[in-house]
Structures are given as structure tokens and as C-alpha cells.
Design an enzyme around this catalytic site. Structure first.
Site: not given
Length: 120
Positions: A25, A57-58, A73-75
């Protein structure tokens, strides 16, 4: 027919946090969310001005007035602290809606505080 149009944009916000171990996120200061009419869990597209990365993402709500722009996370791998991002939301619209619609653009200062709200 519907077209996917820009709905709102946070222009050149600065990354304040990154947490690779969080589930994912982008945390965004609640003041910015309100100004742009962005909602928690809404899909966003992010464009890193510093390195050209483009990713999605969100949203999760950040603390009001904090200036928070956190990548999780991945972001978190897509930007460094201090990088500038453009964060956009899009919406499907008919040609009739497009004729009168104007997206919101939120300009910020160096601390991610709201400097100006424009409809373009």
C-alpha cells in the site's frame, strides 16, 4: 463508450517513509486524501519523478496533518526517502461526463502540506 480519465492528482509529493516488510500500500496524509477526494483502498497509479518508475498500489489513510507519504511492501522498492511522486486516480467516464468534468490537482509544499487545489 467510456474513457478512462484522470480524476485526481497529488503533484510532486515527497516520500517520507518506506517499509519493505509492511503488507503493501501507500499511506497518504488524510488532509491530502480529503483535498483530492481519494478514498482508503482506492487503486492509485504512482509516477516517480526522480527515477521514472511507474507502479500501482492502493491507499491507506495516513495521520491527518502529518505530511505522510509512505510506500509499503513491494512499492517500497520503487522509491527512496525524499523522492518526488505524482499520485493519480482515474475513473471511467462517458463523453457527456467528460464535457463538463475537471480533475482535481493538489499542489503541495516541501512538507506535503497543501499549497493549492486546482481544477484543470
Amino acid at each position: 463508450m467510456q474513457r478512462i480519465m484522470l480524476r485526481a492528482k497529488l503533484h510532486r509529493v515527497t516520500v517520507t517513509q518506506a517499509d519493505l516488510n509492511y503488507e503493501g500500500s501507500c499511506g497518504i496524509d488524510q488532509d491530502l486524501l480529503d483535498a483530492a477526494d481519494m478514498k482508503e483502498f482506492e487503486k492509485i497509479e504512482l509516477y516517480n519523478v526522480n527515477n521514472g518508475e511507474r507502479f500501482s498500489t492502493y491507499i491507506i489513510k495516513g495521520e491527518r496533518g502529518s505530511g505522510e507519504i509512505s510506500l509499503n511492501g513491494a512499492a517500497a522498492r520503487r522509491a527512496h526517502l525524499g523522492d518526488q511522486l505524482i499520485i493519480c486516480t482515474y475513473a471511467p467516464m462517458t463523453d457527456e461526463e467528460i464535457a463538463t468534468y475537471k480533475p482535481k490537482v493538489i499542489l503541495v509544499n516541501e512538507k506535503n502540506g497543501i499549497k493549492e487545489i486546482k481544477k484543470v
